[in-house]
Design a protein around this motif. Sequence first.
Motif, PDB file in Angstrom:
ATOM      1  N   ASN A  60       0.828  -1.211   0.000  1.00 46.47           N
ATOM      2  CA  ASN A  60       0.000   0.000   0.000  1.00 46.47           C
ATOM      3  C   ASN A  60       0.859   1.256   0.000  1.00 46.47           C
ATOM      4  O   ASN A  60       0.552   2.230  -0.700  1.00 46.47           O
ATOM      5  CB  ASN A  60      -0.931  -0.002   1.219  1.00 46.47           C
ATOM      6  N   TYR A  61       1.914   1.249   0.769  1.00 44.29           N
ATOM      7  CA  TYR A  61       2.825   2.393   0.835  1.00 44.29           C
ATOM      8  C   TYR A  61       3.482   2.637  -0.524  1.00 44.29           C
ATOM      9  O   TYR A  61       3.510   3.758  -1.032  1.00 44.29           O
ATOM     10  CB  TYR A  61       3.892   2.147   1.902  1.00 44.29           C
ATOM     11  N   LEU A  62       3.998   1.567  -1.122  1.00 41.41           N
ATOM     12  CA  LEU A  62       4.671   1.687  -2.420  1.00 41.41           C
ATOM     13  C   LEU A  62       3.699   2.115  -3.514  1.00 41.41           C
ATOM     14  O   LEU A  62       4.031   2.933  -4.375  1.00 41.41           O
ATOM     15  CB  LEU A  62       5.339   0.354  -2.782  1.00 41.41           C
ATOM     16  N   SER A  63       2.507   1.565  -3.470  1.00 31.35           N
ATOM     17  CA  SER A  63       1.488   1.927  -4.460  1.00 31.35           C
ATOM     18  C   SER A  63       1.110   3.393  -4.329  1.00 31.35           C
ATOM     19  O   SER A  63       0.976   4.114  -5.326  1.00 31.35           O
ATOM     20  CB  SER A  63       0.267   1.034  -4.289  1.00 31.35           C
ATOM     21  N   HIS A  64       0.952   3.846  -3.087  1.00 28.47           N
ATOM     22  CA  HIS A  64       0.585   5.247  -2.841  1.00 28.47           C
ATOM     23  C   HIS A  64       1.644   6.202  -3.395  1.00 28.47           C
ATOM     24  O   HIS A  64       1.311   7.267  -3.922  1.00 28.47           O
ATOM     25  CB  HIS A  64       0.408   5.462  -1.341  1.00 28.47           C
ATOM     26  N   LYS A  65       2.905   5.796  -3.308  1.00 30.49           N
ATOM     27  CA  LYS A  65       3.992   6.657  -3.790  1.00 30.49           C
ATOM     28  C   LYS A  65       4.387   6.347  -5.241  1.00 30.49           C
ATOM     29  O   LYS A  65       5.274   6.984  -5.790  1.00 30.49           O
ATOM     30  CB  LYS A  65       5.221   6.504  -2.890  1.00 30.49           C
ATOM     31  N   GLY A  66       3.720   5.366  -5.842  1.00 31.85           N
ATOM     32  CA  GLY A  66       4.027   5.007  -7.226  1.00 31.85           C
ATOM     33  C   GLY A  66       5.415   4.432  -7.401  1.00 31.85           C
ATOM     34  O   GLY A  66       6.044   4.582  -8.455  1.00 31.85           O
ATOM     35  N   ILE A  67       5.917   3.741  -6.371  1.00 31.28           N
ATOM     36  CA  ILE A  67       7.270   3.169  -6.408  1.00 31.28           C
ATOM     37  C   ILE A  67       7.196   1.733  -6.909  1.00 31.28           C
ATOM     38  O   ILE A  67       6.469   0.902  -6.355  1.00 31.28           O
ATOM     39  CB  ILE A  67       7.918   3.225  -5.011  1.00 31.28           C
ATOM     40  N   PHE A  68       7.944   1.466  -7.961  1.00 30.81           N
ATOM     41  CA  PHE A  68       7.950   0.142  -8.597  1.00 30.81           C
ATOM     42  C   PHE A  68       9.071  -0.692  -7.979  1.00 30.81           C
ATOM     43  O   PHE A  68      10.249  -0.354  -8.087  1.00 30.81           O
ATOM     44  CB  PHE A  68       8.167   0.300 -10.096  1.00 30.81           C
ATOM     45  N   SER A  69       8.695  -1.791  -7.329  1.00 32.69           N
ATOM     46  CA  SER A  69       9.669  -2.564  -6.549  1.00 32.69           C
ATOM     47  C   SER A  69       9.850  -3.973  -7.099  1.00 32.69           C
ATOM     48  O   SER A  69       8.894  -4.605  -7.553  1.00 32.69           O
ATOM     49  CB  SER A  69       9.219  -2.641  -5.089  1.00 32.69           C
ATOM     50  N   LEU A  70      11.087  -4.443  -7.035  1.00 31.20           N
ATOM     51  CA  LEU A  70      11.412  -5.793  -7.481  1.00 31.20           C
ATOM     52  C   LEU A  70      12.234  -6.511  -6.415  1.00 31.20           C
ATOM     53  O   LEU A  70      13.145  -5.922  -5.822  1.00 31.20           O
ATOM     54  CB  LEU A  70      12.198  -5.772  -8.800  1.00 31.20           C
ATOM     55  N   ASN A  71      11.901  -7.759  -6.188  1.00 29.50           N
ATOM     56  CA  ASN A  71      12.568  -8.609  -5.215  1.00 29.50           C
ATOM     57  C   ASN A  71      13.490  -9.552  -5.983  1.00 29.50           C
ATOM     58  O   ASN A  71      13.034 -10.456  -6.684  1.00 29.50           O
ATOM     59  CB  ASN A  71      11.505  -9.389  -4.429  1.00 29.50           C
ATOM     60  N   LEU A  72      14.809  -9.340  -5.883  1.00 30.86           N
ATOM     61  CA  LEU A  72      15.789 -10.117  -6.626  1.00 30.86           C
ATOM     62  C   LEU A  72      16.269 -11.286  -5.781  1.00 30.86           C
ATOM     63  O   LEU A  72      16.821 -11.097  -4.689  1.00 30.86           O
ATOM     64  CB  LEU A  72      16.981  -9.239  -7.020  1.00 30.86           C
TER      65      LEU A  72
END
Length: 261
Positions: A60-72
């Motif tokens: 929710n936090y990442l979506s709210h800030k529009g941050i695209f995250s990847l788990n390597l």
Amino acid sequence: MCKVCGCNQAEVAIDSIEQHVHHHTDMQAAPNANDSAARLIEIEQSILSKNDEFAEQNRNYLSHKGIFSLNLISSPGSGKTTLLTEIIKRLQEQHHIYVIEGDQQTALDAARIRETGVKATQINTGKGCHLDAHMVGHAFEHLGMHKGAFLFIENVGNLICPAGFDLGEAHKVVILSVTEGEDKPLKYPEIFHAADVMIINKIDLLPYLNFNLQQCCEYAKQINPEIEIIELSATSGENIDQLCHWLVAEKNAFSIAVLSE
């Protein structure tokens, strides 16, 4: 909390309780001359439920800030950090990039990432063999991330336990190098099933190895028919631009989806 290796004491405690209850139940349920049927009591408990709560908060936090995250995720020595530095070099002029580094000990990888000029924070897990959502959420506080950024989470080197832990990321990316066996997707199916992308690294070494590239891809598709496969070399730079194009396209799609919500 780790459901495979028992690296978290809470998990060991839960297992012990369940084993004791099942043993006690079996003793009660065992039929004797006066019993017409045995009773079966089934106890189920989601040992990952707390992690999933934190993961949803992260998402929710990442979506709210529009941050695209990847788990390597990969085995140790696959070239995750080298590949990440090459990605950063190609994308950092156009995009804000942040990195969370996970290792059992040392801050060496975070230091390598900082040398590229981007902000990185290190999580040392000690005896733990994976990152969890609470650790990652706490790391957000140290990064001060801009809206619309990339966030790369480099997990602890391990193909087993990280597969079961949602961190709130947009995609899991599994990295396999040609110095490993082509049968890795069959040996460690959970992570290949969970990942959206498989990166096969170090293809510049193929002429010197006995690695069957086609067979590896077929095994991965057997486990996950939808998995996308990118073959590259972080050292020579071959096909890294292809990966960067995929990253930017996925980030743009993510941004559109977030705005439409």
